[in-house]
Motif scaffolding. Structure first.
Motif, PDB file in Angstrom:
ATOM      1  N   SER A 116      -8.708   6.710   4.893  1.00  0.00           N
ATOM      2  CA  SER A 116      -8.534   8.125   4.565  1.00  0.00           C
ATOM      3  C   SER A 116      -9.513   8.573   3.493  1.00  0.00           C
ATOM      4  N   ASP A 117      -9.824   9.872   3.513  1.00  0.00           N
ATOM      5  CA  ASP A 117     -10.583  10.448   2.404  1.00  0.00           C
ATOM      6  C   ASP A 117      -9.693  11.374   1.572  1.00  0.00           C
ATOM      7  N   HIS A 118      -8.361  11.257   1.789  1.00  0.00           N
ATOM      8  CA  HIS A 118      -7.403  12.089   1.049  1.00  0.00           C
ATOM      9  C   HIS A 118      -6.558  11.282   0.062  1.00  0.00           C
ATOM     10  N   GLY A 119      -6.770   9.974   0.009  1.00  0.00           N
ATOM     11  CA  GLY A 119      -6.034   9.145  -0.941  1.00  0.00           C
ATOM     12  C   GLY A 119      -4.743   8.572  -0.390  1.00  0.00           C
ATOM     13  N   GLY A 120      -4.052   7.826  -1.243  1.00  0.00           N
ATOM     14  CA  GLY A 120      -2.815   7.148  -0.880  1.00  0.00           C
ATOM     15  C   GLY A 120      -2.662   5.904  -1.728  1.00  0.00           C
ATOM     16  N   VAL A 121      -1.716   5.076  -1.353  1.00  0.00           N
ATOM     17  CA  VAL A 121      -1.498   3.797  -2.028  1.00  0.00           C
ATOM     18  C   VAL A 121      -1.997   2.679  -1.117  1.00  0.00           C
ATOM     19  N   VAL A 122      -2.739   1.755  -1.680  1.00  0.00           N
ATOM     20  CA  VAL A 122      -3.118   0.529  -0.963  1.00  0.00           C
ATOM     21  C   VAL A 122      -2.299  -0.607  -1.560  1.00  0.00           C
ATOM     22  N   LEU A 123      -1.577  -1.313  -0.705  1.00  0.00           N
ATOM     23  CA  LEU A 123      -0.729  -2.415  -1.162  1.00  0.00           C
ATOM     24  C   LEU A 123      -1.142  -3.665  -0.402  1.00  0.00           C
ATOM     25  N   ILE A 124      -1.819  -4.559  -1.102  1.00  0.00           N
ATOM     26  CA  ILE A 124      -2.365  -5.771  -0.487  1.00  0.00           C
ATOM     27  C   ILE A 124      -1.425  -6.946  -0.709  1.00  0.00           C
ATOM     28  N   SER A 125      -1.111  -7.640   0.379  1.00  0.00           N
ATOM     29  CA  SER A 125      -0.362  -8.884   0.280  1.00  0.00           C
ATOM     30  C   SER A 125      -0.931  -9.863   1.293  1.00  0.00           C
ATOM     31  N   GLY A 126      -1.871 -10.647   0.823  1.00  0.00           N
ATOM     32  CA  GLY A 126      -2.481 -11.694   1.636  1.00  0.00           C
ATOM     33  C   GLY A 126      -2.343 -12.998   0.887  1.00  0.00           C
ATOM     34  N   THR A 127      -3.447 -13.699   0.670  1.00  0.00           N
ATOM     35  CA  THR A 127      -3.413 -14.889  -0.188  1.00  0.00           C
ATOM     36  C   THR A 127      -2.908 -14.487  -1.568  1.00  0.00           C
ATOM     37  N   GLY A 128      -3.445 -13.379  -2.087  1.00  0.00           N
ATOM     38  CA  GLY A 128      -2.993 -12.783  -3.352  1.00  0.00           C
ATOM     39  C   GLY A 128      -2.459 -11.393  -3.098  1.00  0.00           C
ATOM     40  N   SER A 129      -2.221 -10.635  -4.165  1.00  0.00           N
ATOM     41  CA  SER A 129      -1.711  -9.266  -4.003  1.00  0.00           C
ATOM     42  C   SER A 129      -2.382  -8.329  -4.994  1.00  0.00           C
ATOM     43  N   ASN A 130      -2.327  -7.040  -4.674  1.00  0.00           N
ATOM     44  CA  ASN A 130      -2.908  -6.013  -5.514  1.00  0.00           C
ATOM     45  C   ASN A 130      -2.373  -4.671  -5.048  1.00  0.00           C
ATOM     46  N   CYS A 131      -2.401  -3.671  -5.921  1.00  0.00           N
ATOM     47  CA  CYS A 131      -1.935  -2.328  -5.559  1.00  0.00           C
ATOM     48  C   CYS A 131      -2.804  -1.306  -6.282  1.00  0.00           C
ATOM     49  N   LYS A 132      -3.242  -0.297  -5.525  1.00  0.00           N
ATOM     50  CA  LYS A 132      -4.013   0.809  -6.102  1.00  0.00           C
ATOM     51  C   LYS A 132      -3.475   2.120  -5.550  1.00  0.00           C
ATOM     52  N   LEU A 133      -3.341   3.113  -6.443  1.00  0.00           N
ATOM     53  CA  LEU A 133      -3.061   4.469  -6.013  1.00  0.00           C
ATOM     54  C   LEU A 133      -4.332   5.286  -6.205  1.00  0.00           C
ATOM     55  N   LEU A 257      -0.307  14.468  -2.844  1.00  0.00           N
ATOM     56  CA  LEU A 257      -0.152  13.182  -2.179  1.00  0.00           C
ATOM     57  C   LEU A 257       1.303  12.966  -1.753  1.00  0.00           C
ATOM     58  N   LEU A 258       2.240  13.298  -2.643  1.00  0.00           N
ATOM     59  CA  LEU A 258       3.659  13.104  -2.346  1.00  0.00           C
ATOM     60  C   LEU A 258       4.153  14.047  -1.255  1.00  0.00           C
ATOM     61  N   ASN A 259       3.511  15.206  -1.136  1.00  0.00           N
ATOM     62  CA  ASN A 259       3.960  16.208  -0.173  1.00  0.00           C
ATOM     63  C   ASN A 259       3.148  16.212   1.111  1.00  0.00           C
ATOM     64  N   SER A 260       2.394  15.161   1.360  1.00  0.00           N
ATOM     65  CA  SER A 260       1.593  15.109   2.586  1.00  0.00           C
ATOM     66  C   SER A 260       2.513  14.968   3.794  1.00  0.00           C
ATOM     67  N   GLU A 261       1.948  15.198   4.966  1.00  0.00           N
ATOM     68  CA  GLU A 261       2.717  15.140   6.212  1.00  0.00           C
ATOM     69  C   GLU A 261       3.374  13.781   6.401  1.00  0.00           C
TER      70      GLU A 261
END
Length: 348
Positions: A116-133, A257-261
């Motif tokens: 997306s070019d509108h943003g969101g949360v990325v929540l990674i859970s593979g070998t390790g983990s990470n989160c970005k908003l 972001l919170l009010n997106s479709e």
């Protein structure tokens, strides 16, 4: 000849490279081993990247000695500026025909740039983990990404470690296991090829291999699907702690972001998400409580979990192009799909 851009998705276990034209056409894709420079070192990291990209050039029918216009890399461990600059300088010195320009970002940001070019949360859970908003205005905030000594909560490594620790604690009568440990102990001994707990020590210390340790998570998923209560428990706990990452970054989310479709769009990256049904009870419980809290009631209406249909190497390539003032045509509607939606009025 039209410009060719390269992208790399660098994980703690597996990596991918992609070559793409300005019109968004994917010309070639290749795979390789870990490119997390904190785990394998800078030398091995750039060697794997060069090998993947050069193989991709040949697969696309390009001259390996003709540099790409840019190479955008979305790497786990790609946060620290000095380390990134060192890595780029070394690539330029050792592989002068690889690319004209370089750009490195984190695996999380590369994933979001793919979806997306509108943003969101990325929540990674593979070998390790990470989160970005990532907000619509480009502002960012993160939680996690500190590696297995200080974090990686909810990751394949964390799930494996929790299960192994539960077995050790039960054996020592230190902490009672919430469920019978028989299957987990048997699967642990089989995965690590040991016959007792003492045999685990080399795997925990002298011969520690994070990817192999995290690989035990697959056996735990099989046990959970077969109905083993302890295996199910560790995945429920992983679901809870992954949702806590979302809770940590949510206060920084803009209303748009919170009010997106889709409600809050959450892009789920990493192999642990293949076990979503096992993570679901803990994950939905935490976010449900959050939505009903005084802080977020009436603001946090729901969320959508999405999965990429293309490697985050595509997002890396796009960001690399943008970094030099160019652009790759991106069809975001085909780059990610929703696999779960939750509204706090209705559950789909």
């Amino acid at each position: 000849m039209t410009s060719v851009f390269g992208g790399v998705e660098g994980g703690g276990t597996h990596s991918k490279a992609i070559l793409v034209a300005e019109d968004g056409k994917i010309l070639a894709q290749t795979e390789g081993s870990s490119t997390n420079h904190w785990l394998v070192g800078v030398d091995k990291c750039i060697e794997v990247i060069n090998d993947m990209v050069q193989r991709a050039k040949m697969e696309a029918g390009l001259d390996p000695n003709t540099p790409l216009r840019s190479l955008g890399m979305s790497l786990s461990g790609g946060e620290q500026k000095d380390a990134i600059n060192k890595l780029i300088d070394q690539m330029r010195d050792q592989f002068p025909t690889l690319s004209q320009h370089y750009f490195i970002t984190t695996d999380a940001i590369g994933a979001m740039a793919t979806a997306s070019d509108h943003g969101g949360v990325v929540l990674i859970s593979g070998t390790g983990s990470n989160c970005k908003l990532v907000n619509p205005d480009g502002s960012q905030i993160g939680c996690g990404g500190w590696g297995h000594m200080m974090g990686d909560e909810g990751s394949g490594f964390w799930i494996s470690h929790l299960a192994v620790k539960t077995v050790f604690d039960a054996r020592d009568n230190l902490v009672a296991s919430p469920h019978d440990i028989t299957r987990v102990r048997k699967d642990m001994e089989e995965h690590f090829q040991v016959s007792d707990l003492m045999g685990m020590l080399p795997h925990l210390y002298r011969n520690f291999n994070k990817s192999h340790f995290a690989g035990f998570c697959k056996k735990l998923a099989e046990g959970a699907e077969a109905g083993d209560a302890l295996c199910q428990h560790v995945f429920t706990e992983a679901g809870r702690v992954l949702a806590k990452h979302v809770e940590a970054v949510l206060p920084a989310a803009q209303e748009l972001l919170l009010n997106s479709e889709l409600g809050l769009p959450i892009l789920c990256e990493g192999s642990v998400w293949r076990s979503w049904e096992l993570l679901k009870p803990g994950f939905t419980e935490v976010l449900g409580k959050l939505a009903s809290s005084n802080k977020f009631k009436g603001h946090f209406h729901g969320y959508s979990l999405m999965i990429l249909q293309h490697s985050s190497a595509l997002g890396g390539a796009s960001l690399g192009a943008q970094n030099i003032g160019a652009a790759i045509s991106m069809d975001y509607s085909t780059n990610a799909k929703v696999f779960y939606r939750h509204s706090f009025n209705s559950n789909q």
